[in-house]
Scaffold this motif. Structure first.
Motif, PDB file in Angstrom:
ATOM      1  N   CYS A 156       0.855  -1.175   0.000  1.00 37.96           N
ATOM      2  CA  CYS A 156       0.000   0.000   0.000  1.00 37.96           C
ATOM      3  C   CYS A 156       0.893   1.227   0.000  1.00 37.96           C
ATOM      4  O   CYS A 156       1.564   1.504   0.997  1.00 37.96           O
ATOM      5  CB  CYS A 156      -0.913  -0.008   1.209  1.00 37.96           C
ATOM      6  SG  CYS A 156      -1.950   1.462   1.361  1.00 37.96           S
ATOM      7  N   ARG A 159     -16.150  -5.138   7.997  1.00 42.74           N
ATOM      8  CA  ARG A 159     -14.721  -4.917   7.780  1.00 42.74           C
ATOM      9  C   ARG A 159     -13.996  -5.041   9.119  1.00 42.74           C
ATOM     10  O   ARG A 159     -14.329  -4.331  10.078  1.00 42.74           O
ATOM     11  CB  ARG A 159     -14.489  -3.539   7.163  1.00 42.74           C
ATOM     12  CG  ARG A 159     -13.079  -3.304   6.685  1.00 42.74           C
ATOM     13  CD  ARG A 159     -12.971  -1.965   5.966  1.00 42.74           C
ATOM     14  NE  ARG A 159     -13.792  -1.914   4.752  1.00 42.74           N
ATOM     15  CZ  ARG A 159     -13.759  -0.890   3.901  1.00 42.74           C
ATOM     16  NH1 ARG A 159     -12.937   0.138   4.107  1.00 42.74           N
ATOM     17  NH2 ARG A 159     -14.532  -0.905   2.839  1.00 42.74           N
ATOM     18  N   TYR A 194      -7.937  -3.863   2.679  1.00 44.49           N
ATOM     19  CA  TYR A 194      -7.818  -2.415   2.625  1.00 44.49           C
ATOM     20  C   TYR A 194      -6.700  -1.939   3.548  1.00 44.49           C
ATOM     21  O   TYR A 194      -6.580  -2.422   4.676  1.00 44.49           O
ATOM     22  CB  TYR A 194      -9.103  -1.742   3.081  1.00 44.49           C
ATOM     23  CG  TYR A 194     -10.324  -2.064   2.266  1.00 44.49           C
ATOM     24  CD1 TYR A 194     -11.126  -3.166   2.582  1.00 44.49           C
ATOM     25  CD2 TYR A 194     -10.694  -1.272   1.190  1.00 44.49           C
ATOM     26  CE1 TYR A 194     -12.251  -3.463   1.835  1.00 44.49           C
ATOM     27  CE2 TYR A 194     -11.830  -1.554   0.441  1.00 44.49           C
ATOM     28  CZ  TYR A 194     -12.592  -2.650   0.773  1.00 44.49           C
ATOM     29  OH  TYR A 194     -13.715  -2.940   0.033  1.00 44.49           O
ATOM     30  N   HIS A 220      -5.174   1.351   5.697  1.00 46.18           N
ATOM     31  CA  HIS A 220      -5.851   2.418   6.428  1.00 46.18           C
ATOM     32  C   HIS A 220      -4.862   3.216   7.247  1.00 46.18           C
ATOM     33  O   HIS A 220      -3.970   2.641   7.883  1.00 46.18           O
ATOM     34  CB  HIS A 220      -6.901   1.783   7.342  1.00 46.18           C
ATOM     35  CG  HIS A 220      -7.718   2.755   8.120  1.00 46.18           C
ATOM     36  ND1 HIS A 220      -8.249   3.907   7.573  1.00 46.18           N
ATOM     37  CD2 HIS A 220      -8.120   2.748   9.417  1.00 46.18           C
ATOM     38  CE1 HIS A 220      -8.926   4.553   8.487  1.00 46.18           C
ATOM     39  NE2 HIS A 220      -8.871   3.872   9.625  1.00 46.18           N
ATOM     40  N   TRP A 248      -8.310   5.600   3.440  1.00 49.62           N
ATOM     41  CA  TRP A 248      -8.463   4.195   3.074  1.00 49.62           C
ATOM     42  C   TRP A 248      -7.939   3.979   1.660  1.00 49.62           C
ATOM     43  O   TRP A 248      -8.175   4.804   0.787  1.00 49.62           O
ATOM     44  CB  TRP A 248      -9.931   3.776   3.125  1.00 49.62           C
ATOM     45  CG  TRP A 248     -10.503   3.695   4.490  1.00 49.62           C
ATOM     46  CD1 TRP A 248     -11.135   4.699   5.177  1.00 49.62           C
ATOM     47  CD2 TRP A 248     -10.517   2.557   5.353  1.00 49.62           C
ATOM     48  NE1 TRP A 248     -11.531   4.233   6.406  1.00 49.62           N
ATOM     49  CE2 TRP A 248     -11.171   2.923   6.547  1.00 49.62           C
ATOM     50  CE3 TRP A 248     -10.027   1.254   5.237  1.00 49.62           C
ATOM     51  CZ2 TRP A 248     -11.355   2.040   7.611  1.00 49.62           C
ATOM     52  CZ3 TRP A 248     -10.217   0.378   6.293  1.00 49.62           C
ATOM     53  CH2 TRP A 248     -10.871   0.768   7.463  1.00 49.62           C
ATOM     54  N   GLN A 277      -8.035   1.655  -1.889  1.00 51.60           N
ATOM     55  CA  GLN A 277      -9.191   1.251  -2.679  1.00 51.60           C
ATOM     56  C   GLN A 277      -9.525  -0.228  -2.528  1.00 51.60           C
ATOM     57  O   GLN A 277     -10.568  -0.664  -2.979  1.00 51.60           O
ATOM     58  CB  GLN A 277      -8.956   1.553  -4.176  1.00 51.60           C
ATOM     59  CG  GLN A 277      -8.161   0.509  -4.927  1.00 51.60           C
ATOM     60  CD  GLN A 277      -6.674   0.590  -4.674  1.00 51.60           C
ATOM     61  OE1 GLN A 277      -6.190   1.270  -3.789  1.00 51.60           O
ATOM     62  NE2 GLN A 277      -5.912  -0.146  -5.475  1.00 51.60           N
ATOM     63  N   GLY A 278      -8.678  -0.984  -1.895  1.00 48.29           N
ATOM     64  CA  GLY A 278      -8.939  -2.402  -1.695  1.00 48.29           C
ATOM     65  C   GLY A 278      -8.313  -3.261  -2.768  1.00 48.29           C
ATOM     66  O   GLY A 278      -8.268  -2.866  -3.940  1.00 48.29           O
TER      67      GLY A 278
END
Length: 111
Positions: A21, A44, A92, A94, A101, A103-104
């Motif tokens: 990420c 989630r 995700y 975070h 967040w 975008q997954g």
């Protein structure tokens, strides 16, 4: 700042994936970062988090199999080993302090 999560995919049980990420749009001093996941029809939930000095927490379901880490450019990683079908979810990233967040990224574990 946008968080770009990638690295998901299809894997057989027992396999491994590494999620990343990466932030774009600025540099921030970020303390805590986390990975969450959401399976279809479920809430989630947090998978793991890490603070600025490297202290980590893991959900019981992933302890001993997943490893969270980060680098000095605020890129967050999740090494996932010994994957199980129940790990199938959208993952995700975070930043809680800013409520950012990613975008997954989809992880699917199938036999």
């Amino acid at each position: 700042v946008q968080l770009q999560a990638y690295g998901g995919g299809f894997v057989q049980p027992g396999g491994s994936l590494r999620l990343s990420c990466a932030p774009s749009g600025g540099m921030f001093s970020v303390n805590r970062m986390a990975w969450y996941r959401q399976a279809p029809g479920k809430q989630r939930d947090m998978v793991a988090d890490i603070n600025s000095v490297g202290a980590t927490n893991y959900a019981d379901s992933v302890k001993g199999r997943f490893t969270i880490s980060r680098d000095n450019k605020n890129t967050l990683y999740l090494q996932m080993n010994s994957l199980k079908p129940e790990d199938t979810a959208v993952y995700y990233c975070h930043w809680p302090a800013f409520d950012y967040w990613g975008q997954g990224t989809q992880v699917t574990v199938f036999s």
